[in-house]
Design a protein around this motif. Structure first.
Motif, PDB file in Angstrom:
ATOM      1  N   ALA A   1       0.825  -1.209   0.000  1.00  0.00           N
ATOM      2  CA  ALA A   1       0.000   0.000   0.000  1.00  0.00           C
ATOM      3  C   ALA A   1       0.860   1.260   0.000  1.00  0.00           C
ATOM      4  O   ALA A   1       0.492   2.269  -0.620  1.00  0.00           O
ATOM      5  N   LEU A   2       2.007   1.198   0.667  1.00  0.00           N
ATOM      6  CA  LEU A   2       2.878   2.369   0.741  1.00  0.00           C
ATOM      7  C   LEU A   2       3.841   2.456  -0.448  1.00  0.00           C
ATOM      8  O   LEU A   2       4.039   3.527  -1.021  1.00  0.00           O
ATOM      9  N   GLY A   3       4.433   1.328  -0.806  1.00  0.00           N
ATOM     10  CA  GLY A   3       5.469   1.334  -1.846  1.00  0.00           C
ATOM     11  C   GLY A   3       4.958   1.090  -3.246  1.00  0.00           C
ATOM     12  O   GLY A   3       5.652   1.381  -4.224  1.00  0.00           O
ATOM     13  N   GLY A   4       3.775   0.487  -3.367  1.00  0.00           N
ATOM     14  CA  GLY A   4       3.171   0.298  -4.679  1.00  0.00           C
ATOM     15  C   GLY A   4       3.828  -0.768  -5.531  1.00  0.00           C
ATOM     16  O   GLY A   4       4.303  -1.799  -5.031  1.00  0.00           O
ATOM     17  N   VAL A   5       3.903  -0.504  -6.814  1.00  0.00           N
ATOM     18  CA  VAL A   5       4.345  -1.487  -7.808  1.00  0.00           C
ATOM     19  C   VAL A   5       5.763  -2.018  -7.561  1.00  0.00           C
ATOM     20  O   VAL A   5       6.000  -3.221  -7.728  1.00  0.00           O
ATOM     21  N   PRO A   6       6.754  -1.188  -7.178  1.00  0.00           N
ATOM     22  CA  PRO A   6       8.099  -1.742  -6.929  1.00  0.00           C
ATOM     23  C   PRO A   6       8.116  -2.862  -5.890  1.00  0.00           C
ATOM     24  O   PRO A   6       8.873  -3.831  -6.022  1.00  0.00           O
ATOM     25  N   VAL A   7       7.277  -2.739  -4.861  1.00  0.00           N
ATOM     26  CA  VAL A   7       7.197  -3.799  -3.847  1.00  0.00           C
ATOM     27  C   VAL A   7       6.644  -5.074  -4.470  1.00  0.00           C
ATOM     28  O   VAL A   7       7.155  -6.175  -4.222  1.00  0.00           O
ATOM     29  N   LEU A   8       5.630  -4.933  -5.298  1.00  0.00           N
ATOM     30  CA  LEU A   8       5.044  -6.098  -5.965  1.00  0.00           C
ATOM     31  C   LEU A   8       6.049  -6.753  -6.900  1.00  0.00           C
ATOM     32  O   LEU A   8       6.151  -7.990  -6.960  1.00  0.00           O
ATOM     33  N   MET A   9       6.802  -5.953  -7.637  1.00  0.00           N
ATOM     34  CA  MET A   9       7.845  -6.495  -8.523  1.00  0.00           C
ATOM     35  C   MET A   9       8.863  -7.305  -7.735  1.00  0.00           C
ATOM     36  O   MET A   9       9.259  -8.397  -8.140  1.00  0.00           O
ATOM     37  N   LEU A  10       9.302  -6.763  -6.606  1.00  0.00           N
ATOM     38  CA  LEU A  10      10.306  -7.450  -5.792  1.00  0.00           C
ATOM     39  C   LEU A  10       9.779  -8.770  -5.257  1.00  0.00           C
ATOM     40  O   LEU A  10      10.485  -9.791  -5.279  1.00  0.00           O
ATOM     41  N   VAL A  11       8.538  -8.777  -4.809  1.00  0.00           N
ATOM     42  CA  VAL A  11       7.969  -9.992  -4.224  1.00  0.00           C
ATOM     43  C   VAL A  11       7.785 -11.083  -5.282  1.00  0.00           C
ATOM     44  O   VAL A  11       8.113 -12.255  -5.042  1.00  0.00           O
ATOM     45  N   THR A  12       7.266 -10.738  -6.460  1.00  0.00           N
ATOM     46  CA  THR A  12       7.113 -11.758  -7.506  1.00  0.00           C
ATOM     47  C   THR A  12       8.474 -12.252  -7.982  1.00  0.00           C
ATOM     48  O   THR A  12       8.638 -13.432  -8.297  1.00  0.00           O
ATOM     49  N   PHE A  13       9.456 -11.361  -8.013  1.00  0.00           N
ATOM     50  CA  PHE A  13      10.823 -11.763  -8.374  1.00  0.00           C
ATOM     51  C   PHE A  13      11.353 -12.796  -7.378  1.00  0.00           C
ATOM     52  O   PHE A  13      11.857 -13.861  -7.773  1.00  0.00           O
ATOM     53  N   LEU A  14      11.243 -12.512  -6.104  1.00  0.00           N
ATOM     54  CA  LEU A  14      11.768 -13.414  -5.075  1.00  0.00           C
ATOM     55  C   LEU A  14      11.015 -14.735  -5.044  1.00  0.00           C
ATOM     56  O   LEU A  14      11.608 -15.785  -4.789  1.00  0.00           O
ATOM     57  N   SER A  15       9.715 -14.694  -5.314  1.00  0.00           N
ATOM     58  CA  SER A  15       8.934 -15.931  -5.273  1.00  0.00           C
ATOM     59  C   SER A  15       9.404 -16.921  -6.335  1.00  0.00           C
ATOM     60  O   SER A  15       9.310 -18.136  -6.137  1.00  0.00           O
ATOM     61  N   CYS A  16       9.900 -16.411  -7.453  1.00  0.00           N
ATOM     62  CA  CYS A  16      10.367 -17.280  -8.536  1.00  0.00           C
ATOM     63  C   CYS A  16      11.753 -17.849  -8.264  1.00  0.00           C
ATOM     64  O   CYS A  16      12.278 -18.637  -9.061  1.00  0.00           O
ATOM     65  N   LEU A  17      12.348 -17.453  -7.135  1.00  0.00           N
ATOM     66  CA  LEU A  17      13.631 -18.001  -6.702  1.00  0.00           C
ATOM     67  C   LEU A  17      13.455 -18.842  -5.438  1.00  0.00           C
ATOM     68  O   LEU A  17      14.400 -19.050  -4.691  1.00  0.00           O
ATOM     69  N   ALA A  18      12.223 -19.311  -5.219  1.00  0.00           N
ATOM     70  CA  ALA A  18      11.891 -20.188  -4.091  1.00  0.00           C
ATOM     71  C   ALA A  18      11.971 -19.485  -2.741  1.00  0.00           C
ATOM     72  O   ALA A  18      12.125 -20.135  -1.708  1.00  0.00           O
ATOM     73  N   MET A  19      11.838 -18.156  -2.733  1.00  0.00           N
ATOM     74  CA  MET A  19      11.768 -17.436  -1.474  1.00  0.00           C
ATOM     75  C   MET A  19      10.327 -17.512  -0.924  1.00  0.00           C
ATOM     76  O   MET A  19       9.370 -17.365  -1.704  1.00  0.00           O
TER      77      MET A  19
END
Length: 210
Positions: free
Chosen positions: A10-28
């Motif tokens: 809610a605070l950081g917006g799209v960059p936060v979402l990008m980071l989370v989807t990126f990490l999820s694809c590395l088994a985080m």
């Protein structure tokens, strides 16, 4: 952790979402699907742009997949040792390898969305197996488009019921993943038996007569 990430979204917006989807694809272990639902809900409320949410999630996921592929390609031995150090990682890696052996392109595509828990391990296994990168990328792009469209779209349409939608989707994905693994294992065993049978026939033909 989930509440904290939702607040960060809610605070950081799209960059936060990008980071989370990126990490999820590395088994985080991050709740990428839930955050995409949240991103869709924020787009529905007008706090974020729907297209920026979708493209941000898509870009992060595709980039993470490519990094995962490269990790498998460059460090397959290290990756196998790391996966083998934990029972859960070893099982997931073995399933990913079986899926790739049975149907490589389809395995990449389905593990982006339908079998998403296996997605990172399919990335690693595809790189380690030296699967053609263009082939991997094309199937990856198609699969991630389905994944992002599904979750962002659900969040956009049912933003007021995110928790219910998240629970239903997680249960459905878990069930479908279990069924798909059983099918893939059966196909892999069938192929292995055919190879063993063919090898036995060759040995019988080439062995000298008494």
């Amino acid at each position: 952790m989930t509440d904290w990430l939702m607040e960060a979204l809610a605070l950081g917006g799209v960059p936060v979402l990008m980071l989370v989807t990126f990490l999820s694809c590395l088994a985080m272990p991050v709740p990428s699907s839930l955050l995409m639902l949240g991103g869709g809900a924020l787009a529905a409320s007008g706090d974020l742009s729907l297209w920026s949410v979708a493209l941000g999630a898509y870009g992060g996921a595709v980039t993470g997949d490519q990094v995962g592929y490269q990790i498998g390609h460059s460090g397959s031995e290290w990756l196998r040792r790391r996966a083998g150090s934990g029972r859960r990682g070893a099982i997931a890696m073995a399933r990913a390898e079986a899926m790739l052996e049975a149907r490589a392109g389809l395995a990449v595509f389905l593990s982006r969305w339908l079998l998403s828990p296996l997605g990172p391990y399919v990335n690693f296994a595809a790189g380690a197996a030296r699967l053609d990168r263009l082939r991997f990328t094309l199937w990856d792009l198609a699969g991630e488009a389905v994944w992002v469209s599904l979750y962002v779209g659900l969040g956009y349409a049912f933003g007021s019921r995110i928790e219910m939608i998240a629970e239903i989707s997680q249960n459905a994905v878990g069930l479908l993943a279990a069924l798909a693994v059983m099918v893939v294992a059966a196909l892999w065993m069938r192929r292995a038996l055919k190879r063993a049978h063919a090898a036995g026939d060759r040995d019988a033909v080439t062995s000298p007569s008494p």
